[in-house]
Motif scaffolding. Structure first.
Motif, PDB file in Angstrom:
ATOM      1  N   VAL A  96      -5.744   3.317  -2.827  1.00 11.28           N
ATOM      2  CA  VAL A  96      -5.240   2.881  -3.909  1.00 11.28           C
ATOM      3  C   VAL A  96      -5.598   1.358  -3.919  1.00 11.28           C
ATOM      4  O   VAL A  96      -4.842   0.582  -3.167  1.00 11.28           O
ATOM      5  N   VAL A 144       0.698   3.959  -2.852  1.00 11.36           N
ATOM      6  CA  VAL A 144       0.075   5.575  -2.753  1.00 11.36           C
ATOM      7  C   VAL A 144       1.304   6.504  -3.251  1.00 11.36           C
ATOM      8  O   VAL A 144       0.942   7.421  -3.637  1.00 11.36           O
ATOM      9  N   PRO A 155      -3.594  10.291  -2.217  1.00 10.09           N
ATOM     10  CA  PRO A 155      -4.975   9.443  -2.302  1.00 10.09           C
ATOM     11  C   PRO A 155      -4.976   8.871  -0.961  1.00 10.09           C
ATOM     12  O   PRO A 155      -4.065   8.367  -0.666  1.00 10.09           O
ATOM     13  N   GLU A 201       1.181   6.550  -6.846  1.00  7.79           N
ATOM     14  CA  GLU A 201      -0.042   7.180  -7.490  1.00  7.79           C
ATOM     15  C   GLU A 201       0.098   8.960  -7.220  1.00  7.79           C
ATOM     16  O   GLU A 201      -0.076   9.896  -8.047  1.00  7.79           O
ATOM     17  N   ARG A 261       0.683  -1.237  -0.001  1.00  6.22           N
ATOM     18  CA  ARG A 261       0.098   0.030   0.165  1.00  6.22           C
ATOM     19  C   ARG A 261       0.914   1.308   0.075  1.00  6.22           C
ATOM     20  O   ARG A 261       0.712   2.156  -0.656  1.00  6.22           O
TER      21      ARG A 261
END
Length: 747
Positions: free
Chosen positions: A214, A161, A211, A164, A157
């Protein structure tokens, strides 16, 4: 790259902070996140707890300690898979001691919940309560085969992240829609093929909103995970250029060693150090907690001088000998020493009352960790700051302990973790760091590297507890009918927890781990744990309680199966009520071509099974009697790990764990006489050597469940019973005490 200190984090699940032209990212699974522990250096760009980008490239923070098991490799791969960078093209760092790196899984194995229990309460305890405990205590800990299950989602994760957010920065710069951007090899790729390196986007990424969520890529889209790759540390270790804690150097560094009470729980009554103080290179001889320390201009001179100190030691409170300790264990099968009874099915007493009862007593010795790199730490205390350079599995506990010794705030203690030259649980202790801190305080501002002699390391190893087991059982109509196992042992956590500063209360699951939670449908089945009063301080050893309990449980199960006249593998399969475990037993039988325990006179093979750390593992060992002694010909290992992330390293861990278990079952024990450890070096503490290694070592990892498991410890427990059962098949001798070399001769 960024220095590792403290910085505020903005955002709820994910944060991004502009720092000296850079950006930081991270993910948090619980509602209230810990602050980001990373701070920038000059011109550095920080990516929250796990990803750092600066002008020179990408650094992945891999906070779990690497003691040879490949933790850095798998953590880097998890981050790199989603971040779209090549692991070999990035730098890695262990990060600072920080609660942000708490282990959400490490507490789970101490819960009185069987891994086969999938009920609501069981999942609540494993997945919620253990995660909360890990966070509340800020357990920045490596152990319990938890690196992979703890990091599997968190690090992917974090990488996703970061990826992105960098794409958002590229979209803002170029006006390109996010949907038209992709990432590859540390770059954002524009529709026309132009590439924007991450290093050029870091400052802008700090200014965009990261974000909150994701989606992670499906395993079918993985490029790195699940593929055979060369380990990041392979070249350095093959060329001797890998830096371990013992290799650390600081300008103006002094060297030191210590001599503490050769027993436990006492110190020096008197010290005569004048001869040592006159020796070449000696700076000073000082008294420390439990003994003396020598500070000199090199390690050898410090060790020579330490031997020259005349010390009158006070009496040790531990029992005088191993024999006296066994008496304490034997006396602990009483109601007031009762610790747990997590398994109690059917009517054991009733079933045994009307049957021919088979009884046995098994013994498992103290074991030392005995890693190749002796315990060492370099400490520098300057004003209200302390720096520690060492390899440790417990950086936050080290931080707190040093802060208490020096008398400063914990955030003024900086732990610089290093690669570890073996541990097997030994680096879950920090006595050596505390001693080095006491010495460094005597020479403020000067770094002091303290190194234990091998003898000091063996004498103060915090060994694995001895275990004494008493069993009763019965068979009926060719099947195992009743099984009653009682185990007496020291409580590992009652001994170790207070040294960490973590309260220890209630039953200790480790006393019966690898025994009470085995998935066999024996009609009348009971496992009871008894807590032996504290004596020798004990600690976690590779696979902890299961390391000995598998021998106790599976060895006696094999005796009952033999008494029933059943096939050892077929009866285990009949009793097994856990489908993944059945598949593991079937797999190992297929690997070995199992058609019975005794293929020829003078040859034998034994099968054993143990469920530990959530991983069902089965092993078959083949032996042959020769004129030189028993020869181990082969060992087959099958385990269910859920998903293989690094097949090359997984095979190495399965092989190494099984051989580690064999060697200790054959030769290793730590004994006491005169209140002291008798084995002071490798000449007295034997384990498996190359000429005795089986010619065939075959492993198979099953991937038939959705669980994500670690494999560092589960191959260890079944090795001893598989070997004992093979020896019985070959010789007719039933071994009930380790090490087996007490009873048989090995070629």
């Amino acid at each position: 790259m960024a220095s590792l200190g403290k910085i505020a984090r903005r955002g709820f699940l994910v944060g991004a902070a502009a720092v000296a032209g850079g950006v930081a990212f991270g993910t948090w699974r619980l509602r209230t996140p810990y602050p980001n522990p990373l701070a920038p250096g000059d011109g550095a760009a920080v990516l929250n707890p796990w990803v750092v980008v600066d002008g020179a490239g990408v650094t992945l923070i891999t906070p779990r300690a690497d003691k040879g098991q490949g933790a850095v490799q798998v953590q880097a791969a998890l981050l790199a898979e989603e971040l779209d960078v090549e692991p070999k093209a990035v730098r890695t760092a262990f990060g600072p001691a920080a609660p942000a790196y708490y282990n959400s899984v490490v507490v789970a194995d101490g819960m009185p919940v069987a891994a086969t229990d999938d009920g609501v309460i069981a999942r609540l305890l494993r997945e919620e309560v253990s995660a909360a405990a890990g966070k509340v205590f800020g357990m920045h800990v490596t152990g319990g085969s938890t690196t992979v299950p703890d990091a599997y989602e968190t690090l992917r994760r974090a990488g996703a992240v970061a990826r992105e957010t960098l794409k958002r920065a590229a979209a803002a710069r170029t006006g390109t829609a996010m949907a038209d951007l992709r990432t590859e090899d540390g770059q954002v790729i524009l529709p026309d093929g132009a590439a924007l390196p991450y290093t050029e986007l870091a400052a802008e990424a700090a200014e965009v909103e990261a974000p909150d969520f994701v989606p992670l890529r499906a395993p079918s889209a993985w490029r790195i995970l699940g593929q055979p790759v060369e380990r990041l540390d392979m070249a350095a270790k093959c060329t001797g250029t890998q830096t371990f804690g013992i290799d650390h150097r600081q300008p103006g560094m002094l060297h030191a060693t210590v001599r503490t009470h050769p027993g436990w729980g006492a110190g020096a009554v008197s010290v005569e150090s004048r001869a040592a103080e006159r020796m070449r290179g000696v700076e000073r001889v000082v008294e420390i907690t439990g003994g003396v320390g020598v500070i000199a201009d090199n390690t050898w001179r410090a060790m020579q001088a330490a031997e020259a100190v005349e010390i009158d030691w006070g009496p040790s409170p531990i029992a005088e000998s191993t024999e006296a300790m066994w008496d304490d264990f034997a006396a602990s099968f009483t109601e007031d020493r009762h610790d747990s009874r997590f398994k109690d099915e059917g009517d054991v007493d009733g079933a045994l009352a009307g049957a021919e009862v088979l009884e046995a007593e098994y013994r498992v010795p103290f074991l030392a960790h005995a890693p190749l790199e002796p315990m060492n730490a370099t400490v520098q205390v300057t004003g209200d700051r302390a720096d520690i350079w060492t390899g440790t599995q417990i950086p936050r506990f080290v931080q707190d302990h040093v802060a208490g010794i020096v008398g400063i705030a914990a955030d003024r203690v900086h732990v610089h973790n290093a690669m570890i030259g073996g541990s097997f649980g030994h680096r879950l202790e920090d006595l050596h760091v505390r001693q080095a801190t006491e010495l460094a305080m005597r020479v403020p501002g000067r770094p002091v590297k303290m190194t234990w002699t091998r003898e000091e390391d063996m004498a103060h190893d915090y060994p694995r507890t001895m275990q004494l087991a008493r069993m009763r059982g019965a068979v009926r109509a060719g099947r195992v009918e009743a099984f009653d196992l009682s185990i007496a042992a020291h409580s590992t956590f009652a001994s170790q927890g207070p040294r960490w500063g973590v309260p220890a209360s209630g039953p200790d699951v480790a006393i019966v781990a690898g025994a009470w939670d085995q998935p066999f449908a024996i009609p009348h089945y009971r496992v009871t744990g008894y807590r032996v009063p504290e004596g020798v301080p004990v600690s976690s050893w590779r696979s902890v309680g299961a390391s000995g309990n598998a021998f106790l449980h599976d060895g006696f199960l094999d005796e009952l199966i033999h008494a029933a006249g059943a096939d050892p593998l077929e009866e285990r399969l009949r009793l097994c009520r856990h489908e993944p475990s059945r598949r593991v037993l079937e797999a190992v039988g297929e690997m070995a071509g199992w058609d019975g325990p005794r293929p020829a006179e003078g040859r034998g093979r034994g099968v054993a099974y143990c469920l530990s750390f959530g991983v069902p593992t089965a092993e078959i060992v083949e032996v042959t009697e020769t004129e030189e002694g028993l020869r181990i010909d082969a060992i087959y290992v099958a385990a269910e790990v859920g998903r293989v992330l690094d097949p090359v390293n997984l095979e190495a861990q399965m092989t190494g764990g099984a051989l580690f278990g064999l060697g200790h079952a054959m030769f290793s024990e730590l004994t006491f006489a005169g209140h002291r450890v008798e084995q002071r070096n490798y000449d007295g503490y034997r384990t498996l050597r190359l000429p005795q290694t089986p010619r065939i070592v075959e492993t198979r990892a099953l991937e038939t469940t959705d669980e994500i498991r670690g494999i560092g410890e589960p191959p260890v427990p079944p090795a001893a019973p598989a070997l004992a059962n093979a020896i019985f098949a070959a010789t007719g001798r039933r071994l009930r005490e380790m090490p087996f070399a007490k009873s048989v001769r090995f070629a």
